[in-house]
Design an enzyme around this catalytic site. Structure first.
Site, PDB file in Angstrom:
ATOM      1  NE  ARG A  55      -2.959  -1.966  -0.160  1.00 40.36           N
ATOM      2  CZ  ARG A  55      -2.683  -3.272  -0.323  1.00 40.36           C
ATOM      3  NH1 ARG A  55      -2.391  -4.048   0.687  1.00 40.36           N
ATOM      4  NH2 ARG A  55      -2.676  -3.797  -1.529  1.00 40.36           N
ATOM      5  CG  ASP A  92      -5.257   8.020   0.307  1.00 42.02           C
ATOM      6  OD1 ASP A  92      -5.276   9.260   0.507  1.00 42.02           O
ATOM      7  OD2 ASP A  92      -6.291   7.387  -0.009  1.00 42.02           O
ATOM      8  CG  HIS A 107      -9.134   4.850  10.634  1.00 43.02           C
ATOM      9  ND1 HIS A 107     -10.144   4.395   9.818  1.00 43.02           N
ATOM     10  CD2 HIS A 107      -9.716   5.041  11.857  1.00 43.02           C
ATOM     11  CE1 HIS A 107     -11.278   4.320  10.510  1.00 43.02           C
ATOM     12  NE2 HIS A 107     -11.048   4.720  11.733  1.00 43.02           N
ATOM     13  CG  ASN A 198     -21.651   6.046  -0.503  1.00 44.49           C
ATOM     14  OD1 ASN A 198     -21.570   5.200  -1.390  1.00 44.49           O
ATOM     15  ND2 ASN A 198     -21.071   5.895   0.678  1.00 44.49           N
TER      16      ASN A 198
HETATM   17  N1  APR Z   1     -17.803   7.972  -5.074  1.00 42.84           N
HETATM   18  C1  APR Z   1     -18.561   7.949  -3.946  1.00 42.84           C
HETATM   19  N2  APR Z   1     -18.621   6.891  -3.115  1.00 42.84           N
HETATM   20  C2  APR Z   1     -17.924   5.800  -3.452  1.00 42.84           C
HETATM   21  C3  APR Z   1     -17.125   5.725  -4.618  1.00 42.84           C
HETATM   22  C4  APR Z   1     -17.077   6.883  -5.456  1.00 42.84           C
HETATM   23  N3  APR Z   1     -16.353   6.933  -6.558  1.00 42.84           N
HETATM   24  N4  APR Z   1     -16.547   4.495  -4.676  1.00 42.84           N
HETATM   25  C5  APR Z   1     -16.963   3.831  -3.586  1.00 42.84           C
HETATM   26  N5  APR Z   1     -17.802   4.598  -2.846  1.00 42.84           N
HETATM   27  C6  APR Z   1     -18.438   4.286  -1.563  1.00 42.84           C
HETATM   28  C7  APR Z   1     -18.973   2.887  -1.431  1.00 42.84           C
HETATM   29  O1  APR Z   1     -20.326   2.838  -1.860  1.00 42.84           O
HETATM   30  C8  APR Z   1     -18.843   2.646   0.071  1.00 42.84           C
HETATM   31  O2  APR Z   1     -20.003   3.090   0.759  1.00 42.84           O
HETATM   32  O3  APR Z   1     -17.409   4.409  -0.600  1.00 42.84           O
HETATM   33  C9  APR Z   1     -17.678   3.528   0.486  1.00 42.84           C
HETATM   34  C10 APR Z   1     -16.400   2.791   0.802  1.00 42.84           C
HETATM   35  O4  APR Z   1     -16.628   2.023   1.937  1.00 42.84           O
HETATM   36  P1  APR Z   1     -15.494   1.178   2.661  1.00 42.84           P
HETATM   37  O5  APR Z   1     -14.737   0.373   1.667  1.00 42.84           O
HETATM   38  O6  APR Z   1     -16.158   0.449   3.769  1.00 42.84           O
HETATM   39  O7  APR Z   1     -14.482   2.272   3.219  1.00 42.84           O
HETATM   40  P2  APR Z   1     -14.552   3.165   4.535  1.00 42.84           P
HETATM   41  O8  APR Z   1     -15.948   3.578   4.833  1.00 42.84           O
HETATM   42  O9  APR Z   1     -13.529   4.218   4.372  1.00 42.84           O
HETATM   43  O10 APR Z   1     -14.055   2.155   5.638  1.00 42.84           O
HETATM   44  C11 APR Z   1     -13.920   2.618   6.952  1.00 42.84           C
HETATM   45  O11 APR Z   1     -12.939   0.596   7.711  1.00 42.84           O
HETATM   46  O12 APR Z   1     -11.597  -1.107   6.946  1.00 42.84           O
HETATM   47  C12 APR Z   1     -11.664  -0.037   7.810  1.00 42.84           C
HETATM   48  O13 APR Z   1     -10.011   1.349   8.732  1.00 42.84           O
HETATM   49  C13 APR Z   1     -10.621   0.987   7.517  1.00 42.84           C
HETATM   50  O14 APR Z   1     -10.775   3.373   7.285  1.00 42.84           O
HETATM   51  C14 APR Z   1     -11.407   2.145   6.964  1.00 42.84           C
HETATM   52  C15 APR Z   1     -12.752   1.990   7.631  1.00 42.84           C
END
Ligand code: APR
Length: 229
Positions: A55, A92, A107, A198
């Site tokens: 990463r 990142d 985080h 989202n």
């Molecule tokens: N535009 C808007 N939303 C998006 C896009 C996009 N281009 N691509 C993906 N998404 C949305 C997805 O629908 C989802 O709801 O972003 C979200 C990503 O969710 P996760 O993968 O669960 O990421 P996150 O919410 O940051 O996770 C929270 O969980 O794994 C741990 O510590 C890690 O910081 C992370 C935390």
């Protein structure tokens, strides 16, 4: 007026960084417990080091760039006369590379490592493993400065203070399932405008005044244009 923004993996997806919760529930082929817990680091440190080394190396890829969503938030911060806090769950550095100045990485950050003995953190862009010499010459293991599951996120006191006086809360690209971040919307005061961005509705969408569906690389620039013509 005070703006607080919370971002998650979705905002970096259009830059090519994978989100966490794909259809299989796997993160780059791993269950989160295998790579993102203190127990995983204790039992298989090589796997955890390697996972974060990949990463971290990705951040040095010349093809990786902040996208229009990151740039829109940096533009908002620069143009906005009131207080602006950007809280990110992302590890990142794309918000900083887009020009954001006030970023709280709740985080942790891929480009930081932590001494297990002193708790001190160091900027780090290279590979990390059990043989990496300690930057201060101590005889102590080093770990990625990432907040793993079961650990306490960073900057929570400051984030809470900012949320309590927010007039506008923007939540972009997060699935709303990981706490405490998923509960931040409920800390905002009465009268605070709360907008979620989202691709789809989330389990916390009903707590917002509005959910703007679409890619944040498109929806955030449009929204920022409407705030700062
Ligand atoms: N535009 C808007 N939303 C998006 C896009 C996009 N281009 N691509 C993906 N998404 C949305 C997805 O629908 C989802 O709801 O972003 C979200 C990503 O969710 P996760 O993968 O669960 O990421 P996150 O919410 O940051 O996770 C929270 O969980 O794994 C741990 O510590 C890690 O910081 C992370 C935390």
């Amino acid at each position: 007026m005070n703006i607080v923004v919370l971002t998650g993996a979705g905002i970096s997806a259009e830059s090519g960084i994978k989100t966490f919760r794909d259809e299989n529930g796997l993160w780059e082929g791993h269950r989160v417990e295998e790579v993102a817990t203190p127990e995983a680091f204790a039992s298989n440190s090589k796997l955890v080091y390697d996972f974060y080394n990949l990463r971290r190396a990705q951040l040095l890829d010349p093809k990786l760039k902040p996208n229009d969503g990151h740039l829109a938030l940096a533009r908002l911060e620069a143009a906005f006369p009131g207080s602006f806090t950007l809280v990110t769950q992302n590890v990142d550095n794309l918000h900083e590379r887009a020009g954001c100045k006030n970023v709280l990485h709740m985080h942790g950050e891929l480009q930081k490592i932590r001494c297990l003995q002193s708790g001190e953190c160091y900027q780090w862009t290279e590979e990390l493993n059990e043989k990496t010499p300690h930057p201060k010459g101590l005889n102590s293991p080093l770990r990625p400065d990432i907040v793993w599951f079961g650990e306490i996120p960073k900057h929570l006191d400051q984030i809470e203070q900012d949320l309590l006086k927010a007039d506008l809360f923007i939540c972009a690209g997060t699935s709303g399932v990981v706490y405490p971040a998923a509960g931040f919307v409920q800390l905002t005061p009465r009268g605070c405008k709360k907008i979620e961005f989202n691709l789809e509705e989330t389990p916390i969408s009903r707590l917002f005044d509005e959910t703007v569906l679409g890619e944040t690389g498109k929806t955030l620039p449009d929204f920022v244009d409407s705030l700062i013509p």
